[in-house]
Design a protein around this motif. Structure first.
Motif, PDB file in Angstrom:
ATOM      1  N   UNK A  45      16.989  29.566  67.912  1.00 10.64           N
ATOM      2  CA  UNK A  45      16.285  29.020  66.749  1.00 10.64           C
ATOM      3  C   UNK A  45      14.861  28.644  67.125  1.00 10.64           C
ATOM      4  N   UNK A  46      14.693  27.996  68.264  1.00  9.15           N
ATOM      5  CA  UNK A  46      13.368  27.654  68.767  1.00  9.15           C
ATOM      6  C   UNK A  46      13.361  27.967  70.254  1.00  9.15           C
ATOM      7  N   UNK A  47      12.724  29.065  70.633  1.00 11.87           N
ATOM      8  CA  UNK A  47      12.742  29.499  72.026  1.00 11.87           C
ATOM      9  C   UNK A  47      12.026  28.527  72.954  1.00 11.87           C
ATOM     10  N   UNK A  48      11.271  27.584  72.396  1.00 16.36           N
ATOM     11  CA  UNK A  48      10.598  26.588  73.222  1.00 16.36           C
ATOM     12  C   UNK A  48      11.606  25.651  73.882  1.00 16.36           C
ATOM     13  N   UNK A  52      15.217  23.506  78.258  1.00 13.08           N
ATOM     14  CA  UNK A  52      16.056  22.325  78.070  1.00 13.08           C
ATOM     15  C   UNK A  52      17.525  22.688  77.943  1.00 13.08           C
ATOM     16  N   UNK A  53      17.807  23.759  77.196  1.00 14.52           N
ATOM     17  CA  UNK A  53      19.187  24.216  77.058  1.00 14.52           C
ATOM     18  C   UNK A  53      19.737  24.665  78.411  1.00 14.52           C
ATOM     19  N   UNK A  54      18.931  25.406  79.155  1.00 13.06           N
ATOM     20  CA  UNK A  54      19.356  25.881  80.478  1.00 13.06           C
ATOM     21  C   UNK A  54      19.629  24.693  81.393  1.00 13.06           C
ATOM     22  N   UNK A  55      18.756  23.697  81.322  1.00 11.93           N
ATOM     23  CA  UNK A  55      18.923  22.496  82.147  1.00 11.93           C
ATOM     24  C   UNK A  55      20.248  21.794  81.841  1.00 11.93           C
ATOM     25  N   UNK A  56      20.545  21.606  80.554  1.00 11.74           N
ATOM     26  CA  UNK A  56      21.797  20.945  80.159  1.00 11.74           C
ATOM     27  C   UNK A  56      23.009  21.766  80.591  1.00 11.74           C
ATOM     28  N   UNK A  65      19.264  23.100  88.218  1.00 14.41           N
ATOM     29  CA  UNK A  65      18.527  23.814  87.173  1.00 14.41           C
ATOM     30  C   UNK A  65      17.103  24.146  87.598  1.00 14.41           C
ATOM     31  N   UNK A  66      16.474  23.306  88.400  1.00 19.73           N
ATOM     32  CA  UNK A  66      15.078  23.573  88.789  1.00 19.73           C
ATOM     33  C   UNK A  66      14.974  24.844  89.614  1.00 19.73           C
ATOM     34  N   UNK A  67      15.916  25.046  90.534  1.00 22.54           N
ATOM     35  CA  UNK A  67      15.903  26.275  91.334  1.00 22.54           C
ATOM     36  C   UNK A  67      16.219  27.489  90.478  1.00 22.54           C
TER      37      UNK A  67
END
Length: 130
Positions: A45-48, A52-56, A65-67
């Motif tokens: 819906x919002x690729x921005x 955040x989604x990947x992090x969660x 998630x940072x790596x």
């Protein structure tokens, strides 16, 4: 080398976690989780919000998630920062079209005038009646 989605999906499956369990743990809808697993970040819906989604998701399946994001930066859609365009637009003499004059002084004059007129009418009617 596997993609972000493949890495996350593989880890979720190794943990024996269903999408429903992951949804309740991350508060991300299953449809969005499927898009992440398919690396279809442009369909979000919002690729921005992709990072955040990947992090969660990564936190829920115990991956750093940072790596993961650093290793796959080219897969994640980048936000277009139009801040320079905005700054230049406001720096020029052209004022934005949504700006309007401040009407507060005019409104104050109208209210004070109305009060003076009403007071004068009440005073005149009181003098005539008495």
């Amino acid at each position: 080398m596997s993609s972000i989605g493949q890495t996350l999906k593989g880890r979720r499956e190794r943990l024996g976690m269903t999408l429903y369990e992951l949804e309740s743990k991350t508060q991300i809808k299953q449809a969005t989780l499927k898009l992440i697993e398919n690396n279809d970040f442009d369909a979000l819906y919002n690729s921005a919000y992709a990072e955040g989604f990947i992090e969660k998701y990564a936190k829920a399946v115990n991956i750093d998630s940072t790596q993961l994001i650093a290793a796959h930066k080219e897969e994640i859609p980048q936000q277009d920062n139009n801040i320079d365009v905005t700054i230049n637009a406001f720096a020029q003499e052209d004022k934005p079209t949504y700006r309007s004059k401040n009407k507060e002084p005019l409104q104050l004059i109208v209210v004070i005038s109305a009060i003076v007129i009403i007071t004068a009418l009440i005073w005149i009617s009181a003098v005539i009646v008495l």
